[in-house]
Design a protein around this motif. Structure first.
Motif, PDB file in Angstrom:
ATOM      1  N   THR A   1     126.285  60.561  33.466  1.00 16.44           N
ATOM      2  CA  THR A   1     125.501  60.164  32.303  1.00 16.44           C
ATOM      3  C   THR A   1     126.396  59.741  31.147  1.00 16.44           C
ATOM      4  O   THR A   1     126.158  58.725  30.490  1.00 16.44           O
ATOM      5  N   ILE A   2     127.461  60.491  30.891  1.00 14.26           N
ATOM      6  CA  ILE A   2     128.343  60.206  29.768  1.00 14.26           C
ATOM      7  C   ILE A   2     129.318  59.080  30.098  1.00 14.26           C
ATOM      8  O   ILE A   2     129.873  58.448  29.199  1.00 14.26           O
ATOM      9  N   THR A   3     129.521  58.804  31.367  1.00 14.96           N
ATOM     10  CA  THR A   3     130.473  57.770  31.766  1.00 14.96           C
ATOM     11  C   THR A   3     130.040  56.377  31.316  1.00 14.96           C
ATOM     12  O   THR A   3     130.876  55.529  30.996  1.00 14.96           O
ATOM     13  N   ALA A   4     128.744  56.117  31.255  1.00 10.44           N
ATOM     14  CA  ALA A   4     128.247  54.810  30.837  1.00 10.44           C
ATOM     15  C   ALA A   4     128.452  54.623  29.334  1.00 10.44           C
ATOM     16  O   ALA A   4     128.479  55.593  28.580  1.00 10.44           O
ATOM     17  N   PRO A   5     128.574  53.376  28.854  1.00  8.27           N
ATOM     18  CA  PRO A   5     128.839  53.133  27.427  1.00  8.27           C
ATOM     19  C   PRO A   5     127.597  53.179  26.541  1.00  8.27           C
ATOM     20  O   PRO A   5     127.596  52.620  25.443  1.00  8.27           O
ATOM     21  N   ASN A   6     126.549  53.844  26.988  1.00 10.79           N
ATOM     22  CA  ASN A   6     125.322  53.924  26.199  1.00 10.79           C
ATOM     23  C   ASN A   6     125.448  54.945  25.070  1.00 10.79           C
ATOM     24  O   ASN A   6     126.141  55.946  25.193  1.00 10.79           O
ATOM     25  N   LEU A   7     124.741  54.706  23.961  1.00 16.60           N
ATOM     26  CA  LEU A   7     124.586  55.704  22.909  1.00 16.60           C
ATOM     27  C   LEU A   7     123.439  56.613  23.322  1.00 16.60           C
ATOM     28  O   LEU A   7     122.283  56.177  23.402  1.00 16.60           O
ATOM     29  N   LEU A   8     123.747  57.869  23.589  1.00 18.25           N
ATOM     30  CA  LEU A   8     122.762  58.798  24.128  1.00 18.25           C
ATOM     31  C   LEU A   8     122.075  59.598  23.034  1.00 18.25           C
ATOM     32  O   LEU A   8     122.683  59.940  22.023  1.00 18.25           O
ATOM     33  N   VAL A   9     120.804  59.907  23.264  1.00 25.16           N
ATOM     34  CA  VAL A   9     120.047  60.790  22.385  1.00 25.16           C
ATOM     35  C   VAL A   9     119.283  61.779  23.258  1.00 25.16           C
ATOM     36  O   VAL A   9     118.764  61.427  24.318  1.00 25.16           O
ATOM     37  N   MET A  10     119.255  63.036  22.819  1.00 22.51           N
ATOM     38  CA  MET A  10     118.554  64.077  23.541  1.00 22.51           C
ATOM     39  C   MET A  10     117.378  64.556  22.679  1.00 22.51           C
ATOM     40  O   MET A  10     117.536  65.428  21.824  1.00 22.51           O
ATOM     41  N   PRO A  11     116.181  63.986  22.875  1.00 21.96           N
ATOM     42  CA  PRO A  11     115.030  64.353  22.044  1.00 21.96           C
ATOM     43  C   PRO A  11     114.548  65.776  22.294  1.00 21.96           C
ATOM     44  O   PRO A  11     114.034  66.434  21.390  1.00 21.96           O
ATOM     45  N   THR A  12     114.684  66.226  23.519  1.00 21.59           N
ATOM     46  CA  THR A  12     114.355  67.599  23.893  1.00 21.59           C
ATOM     47  C   THR A  12     115.438  68.086  24.853  1.00 21.59           C
ATOM     48  O   THR A  12     116.126  67.276  25.486  1.00 21.59           O
ATOM     49  N   PRO A  13     115.652  69.392  24.996  1.00 18.48           N
ATOM     50  CA  PRO A  13     116.698  69.894  25.878  1.00 18.48           C
ATOM     51  C   PRO A  13     116.590  69.347  27.298  1.00 18.48           C
ATOM     52  O   PRO A  13     115.502  69.249  27.863  1.00 18.48           O
TER      53      PRO A  13
END
Length: 231
Positions: free
Chosen positions: A77-89
């Motif tokens: 998941t973190i390997t991709a260059p996307n800006l990630l957001v976690m709306p819920t756990p």
């Protein structure tokens, strides 16, 4: 309409399907604070490149040992260059039309190397793939690199587990987990990038100073052992 469908329609994607979440503020990525890169015939993306300013090292003086800095390992998941957001756990989603300049592991590895180079304490530091002779290797796992919504407030979170290894015997000299957070001013991609940058400005100098301390103690112990052996 479910959040995952909204992101898909706007060009983003949901990394993991989860409960519906209201992310109206996160649905549009701001282009005002970043340049645009054309990726394909019909797609525009804001490309973000954090440039944190590092605090000076706690200790002064040049060191005698040399260091290789490995690119951090991470999950898919973190390997991709996307800006990630976690709306819920346990639910990851991405900002549409926004990308990091490099995948986060490469981004963090490059910035960590710069933190050592700019410290003024070490000359012999380079990437692990450089082939430069070394005494110690800094290996790490990038475990968090995202925005989390906590009580309706967007918070940047960066977590790095670091391991210092002796190059000659590949034994772990020291290990520690570092984590830094920073609030985002608003719920958009530009604010998310600034908050991640602030978290990195806190975390990376901590990793650098810990490495100097742990390597210095190991180097001193090794030098003492050699002296005792010669006597």
């Amino acid at each position: 309409m479910k959040t995952s469908n909204i992101l898909k329609r706007l060009g983003g994607r949901c990394v993991r399907a989860g409960r519906a979440a209201a992310l109206a503020g996160f649905a549009a990525a701001s282009l005002s604070m970043a340049g645009c890169a054309i990726l394909g015939a019909n797609a525009e993306y804001a490309v973000y490149a954090p440039q944190p300013r590092f605090t000076p090292p706690v200790e002064k003086g040049a060191v005698d040992w040399q260091l290789q800095v490995q690119q951090p390992h991470s999950g898919e998941t973190i390997t991709a260059p996307n800006l990630l957001v976690m709306p819920t756990p346990a639910v990851y989603e991405v900002f549409p039309a926004a990308r990091w300049r490099d995948p986060p592991p490469l981004l963090v590895g490059t910035l960590l190397l710069q933190a050592f180079e700019q410290s003024g304490r070490i000359v012999g530091v380079d990437r692990a793939a450089s082939g430069v002779n070394t005494d110690y290797v800094l290996s790490s796992d990038l475990r968090n690199f995202q925005i989390e919504i906590v009580g309706g407030v967007p918070i940047a979170k960066v977590t790095l587990h670091a391991r210092l290894l002796g190059f000659a015997d590949n034994r772990i000299v020291a290990a520690r987990t570092f984590e830094a957070t920073a609030p985002a001013a608003s719920q958009d991609a530009a604010s998310a990038s600034i908050a991640i940058e602030a978290a990195l400005a806190t975390l990376l100098p901590q990793v650098r100073d810990w490495t100097f301390d742990a390597s210095g103690k190991a180097w001193q112990a090794r030098s003492s052992t050699r002296t005792d052996t010669r006597q």
